[in-house]
Design a protein around this motif. Structure first.
Motif, mmCIF file in Angstrom:
data_model
loop_
_atom_site.group_PDB
_atom_site.id
_atom_site.type_symbol
_atom_site.label_atom_id
_atom_site.label_comp_id
_atom_site.label_asym_id
_atom_site.label_seq_id
_atom_site.Cartn_x
_atom_site.Cartn_y
_atom_site.Cartn_z
ATOM 1 N N PRO A 43 0.813 -1.224 0.000
ATOM 2 C CA PRO A 43 0.000 0.000 0.000
ATOM 3 C C PRO A 43 0.848 1.277 0.000
ATOM 4 N N GLN A 44 2.167 1.149 0.066
ATOM 5 C CA GLN A 44 3.033 2.322 0.136
ATOM 6 C C GLN A 44 2.928 3.147 -1.143
ATOM 7 N N PRO A 45 2.821 4.478 -1.024
ATOM 8 C CA PRO A 45 2.666 5.340 -2.213
ATOM 9 C C PRO A 45 3.810 5.197 -3.216
ATOM 10 N N GLU A 46 5.041 5.056 -2.742
ATOM 11 C CA GLU A 46 6.150 4.932 -3.687
ATOM 12 C C GLU A 46 6.102 3.604 -4.435
ATOM 13 N N VAL A 47 5.578 2.568 -3.808
ATOM 14 C CA VAL A 47 5.435 1.283 -4.492
ATOM 15 C C VAL A 47 4.277 1.354 -5.482
ATOM 16 N N GLN A 48 3.224 2.083 -5.143
ATOM 17 C CA GLN A 48 2.130 2.276 -6.088
ATOM 18 C C GLN A 48 2.624 3.010 -7.337
ATOM 19 N N GLN A 49 3.521 3.973 -7.137
ATOM 20 C CA GLN A 49 4.116 4.693 -8.269
ATOM 21 C C GLN A 49 4.970 3.738 -9.113
ATOM 22 N N LEU A 50 5.740 2.871 -8.450
ATOM 23 C CA LEU A 50 6.536 1.867 -9.158
ATOM 24 C C LEU A 50 5.613 0.941 -9.954
#
Length: 157
Positions: A90-97
Protein backbone atom coordinates in the motif's frame (compact mmCIF):
# COMPACT_ATOMS: atom_id res chain seq x y z
CA UNK A 1 -19.56 -36.15 2.62
CA UNK A 2 -19.61 -32.94 0.57
CA UNK A 3 -19.52 -29.53 2.19
CA UNK A 4 -20.66 -26.25 0.72
CA UNK A 5 -18.94 -23.03 1.74
CA UNK A 6 -20.58 -19.79 0.61
CA UNK A 7 -19.11 -16.32 0.47
CA UNK A 8 -21.18 -13.30 -0.49
CA UNK A 9 -20.10 -9.78 -1.43
CA UNK A 10 -22.49 -6.87 -0.79
CA UNK A 11 -22.34 -3.25 -1.97
CA UNK A 12 -22.91 -0.20 0.27
CA UNK A 13 -26.70 -0.40 -0.25
CA UNK A 14 -26.78 -3.99 1.02
CA UNK A 15 -27.37 -5.56 -2.39
CA UNK A 16 -25.55 -8.83 -3.06
CA UNK A 17 -23.24 -8.26 -6.03
CA UNK A 18 -21.32 -11.55 -6.02
CA UNK A 19 -21.57 -15.02 -4.55
CA UNK A 20 -19.00 -17.79 -4.48
CA UNK A 21 -19.84 -21.42 -3.82
CA UNK A 22 -17.16 -23.91 -2.84
CA UNK A 23 -18.22 -27.54 -2.90
CA UNK A 24 -15.63 -29.83 -1.37
CA UNK A 25 -15.16 -33.19 0.28
CA UNK A 26 -12.31 -31.87 2.40
CA UNK A 27 -12.90 -31.51 6.09
CA UNK A 28 -11.45 -28.68 8.08
CA UNK A 29 -11.99 -27.38 11.59
CA UNK A 30 -14.08 -24.50 10.23
CA UNK A 31 -15.37 -23.17 6.93
CA UNK A 32 -12.98 -20.22 7.32
CA UNK A 33 -10.01 -22.59 7.50
CA UNK A 34 -11.23 -24.45 4.44
CA UNK A 35 -11.56 -21.21 2.48
CA UNK A 36 -8.05 -20.19 3.59
CA UNK A 37 -6.67 -23.48 2.30
CA UNK A 38 -8.27 -22.86 -1.10
CA UNK A 39 -7.01 -19.27 -1.07
CA UNK A 40 -3.44 -20.51 -0.68
CA UNK A 41 -3.99 -23.15 -3.36
CA UNK A 42 -5.17 -20.38 -5.71
CA UNK A 43 -2.00 -18.39 -4.92
CA UNK A 44 0.08 -21.43 -5.87
CA UNK A 45 -1.91 -21.83 -9.11
CA UNK A 46 -1.31 -18.15 -9.89
CA UNK A 47 2.42 -18.70 -9.34
CA UNK A 48 2.42 -21.63 -11.77
CA UNK A 49 0.52 -19.52 -14.31
CA UNK A 50 3.32 -16.93 -14.15
CA UNK A 51 5.90 -19.68 -14.55
CA UNK A 52 4.16 -21.34 -17.46
CA UNK A 53 1.99 -19.25 -19.75
CA UNK A 54 1.79 -15.71 -18.39
CA UNK A 55 5.40 -14.83 -17.90
CA UNK A 56 8.42 -17.09 -17.91
CA UNK A 57 7.32 -19.85 -20.34
CA UNK A 58 8.67 -22.63 -18.10
CA UNK A 59 7.70 -25.37 -20.51
CA UNK A 60 9.93 -23.86 -23.24
CA UNK A 61 13.08 -23.83 -21.10
CA UNK A 62 15.93 -25.82 -22.62
CA UNK A 63 18.29 -26.26 -19.69
CA UNK A 64 20.20 -29.51 -19.92
CA UNK A 65 20.85 -30.25 -16.26
CA UNK A 66 18.90 -30.30 -13.04
CA UNK A 67 21.21 -27.66 -11.59
CA UNK A 68 20.54 -25.31 -14.51
CA UNK A 69 16.77 -25.78 -14.11
CA UNK A 70 17.06 -25.21 -10.35
CA UNK A 71 19.04 -21.98 -10.82
CA UNK A 72 16.59 -20.63 -13.38
CA UNK A 73 13.64 -21.65 -11.23
CA UNK A 74 15.18 -19.85 -8.25
CA UNK A 75 15.68 -16.60 -10.19
CA UNK A 76 12.22 -16.87 -11.71
CA UNK A 77 10.65 -17.50 -8.31
CA UNK A 78 12.43 -14.44 -6.92
CA UNK A 79 10.92 -12.36 -9.74
CA UNK A 80 7.43 -13.71 -8.99
CA UNK A 81 7.76 -13.02 -5.26
CA UNK A 82 8.97 -9.49 -6.06
CA UNK A 83 5.93 -8.95 -8.30
CA UNK A 84 3.61 -10.16 -5.54
CA UNK A 85 5.25 -7.80 -3.04
CA UNK A 86 4.82 -4.90 -5.48
CA UNK A 87 1.19 -5.88 -6.12
CA UNK A 88 0.10 -5.91 -2.48
CA UNK A 89 2.10 -3.01 -1.07
CA UNK A 90 0.00 0.00 0.00
CA UNK A 91 3.03 2.32 0.14
CA UNK A 92 2.67 5.34 -2.21
CA UNK A 93 6.15 4.93 -3.69
CA UNK A 94 5.43 1.28 -4.49
CA UNK A 95 2.13 2.28 -6.09
CA UNK A 96 4.12 4.69 -8.27
CA UNK A 97 6.54 1.87 -9.16
CA UNK A 98 3.54 -0.35 -10.02
CA UNK A 99 2.24 2.31 -12.45
CA UNK A 100 5.69 2.60 -14.05
CA UNK A 101 5.96 -1.18 -14.49
CA UNK A 102 2.56 -1.27 -16.20
CA UNK A 103 3.67 1.48 -18.61
CA UNK A 104 6.92 -0.36 -19.32
CA UNK A 105 5.04 -3.61 -19.94
CA UNK A 106 3.20 -2.03 -22.87
CA UNK A 107 0.05 -3.90 -21.88
CA UNK A 108 -3.43 -2.42 -21.87
CA UNK A 109 -5.46 -2.78 -18.69
CA UNK A 110 -9.19 -3.40 -18.76
CA UNK A 111 -11.56 -0.88 -17.26
CA UNK A 112 -11.10 -0.57 -13.49
CA UNK A 113 -8.16 -3.00 -13.53
CA UNK A 114 -5.01 -1.18 -12.46
CA UNK A 115 -2.60 -4.08 -13.01
CA UNK A 116 -2.19 -7.79 -13.66
CA UNK A 117 0.61 -9.99 -12.37
CA UNK A 118 1.82 -10.87 -15.89
CA UNK A 119 1.95 -7.16 -16.80
CA UNK A 120 3.90 -6.35 -13.63
CA UNK A 121 6.30 -9.18 -14.43
CA UNK A 122 6.82 -7.93 -18.01
CA UNK A 123 7.35 -4.39 -16.74
CA UNK A 124 9.79 -5.58 -14.09
CA UNK A 125 11.89 -7.32 -16.75
CA UNK A 126 12.09 -4.10 -18.78
CA UNK A 127 12.76 -1.98 -15.70
CA UNK A 128 15.63 -4.22 -14.54
CA UNK A 129 17.17 -3.98 -18.03
CA UNK A 130 16.90 -0.17 -17.79
CA UNK A 131 18.52 -0.15 -14.35
CA UNK A 132 21.38 -2.27 -15.68
CA UNK A 133 21.75 0.11 -18.63
CA UNK A 134 21.90 3.13 -16.32
CA UNK A 135 24.49 1.36 -14.16
CA UNK A 136 26.62 0.48 -17.20
CA UNK A 137 26.64 3.76 -19.17
CA UNK A 138 27.04 7.40 -18.26
CA UNK A 139 24.25 9.82 -19.20
CA UNK A 140 26.52 11.25 -21.91
CA UNK A 141 27.09 7.78 -23.41
CA UNK A 142 23.36 7.08 -23.39
CA UNK A 143 22.72 10.42 -25.08
CA UNK A 144 25.29 9.59 -27.78
CA UNK A 145 23.73 6.17 -28.36
CA UNK A 146 20.29 7.77 -28.53
CA UNK A 147 21.51 10.20 -31.18
CA UNK A 148 23.09 7.33 -33.12
CA UNK A 149 19.79 5.44 -33.04
CA UNK A 150 17.88 8.47 -34.28
CA UNK A 151 20.41 8.91 -37.07
CA UNK A 152 20.07 5.28 -38.15
CA UNK A 153 16.27 5.48 -37.98
CA UNK A 154 16.24 8.72 -40.02
CA UNK A 155 18.44 7.20 -42.73
CA UNK A 156 16.14 4.15 -43.03
CA UNK A 157 12.97 6.17 -43.38
Amino acid sequence: MARLVVSRLFNEQGDMIAQWLLLTTLTAPTADTLVLWYYWRWQIESFFKLLKSAGHQLEAWQQESALAVAKRLLVTSMACVTVWAIAVSPQPEVQQLRQLLIRLSGRQMRSKVTFTYPALLAGLETFLALVQLLDSYSPAEIQTLSQTLRSVMHKNV
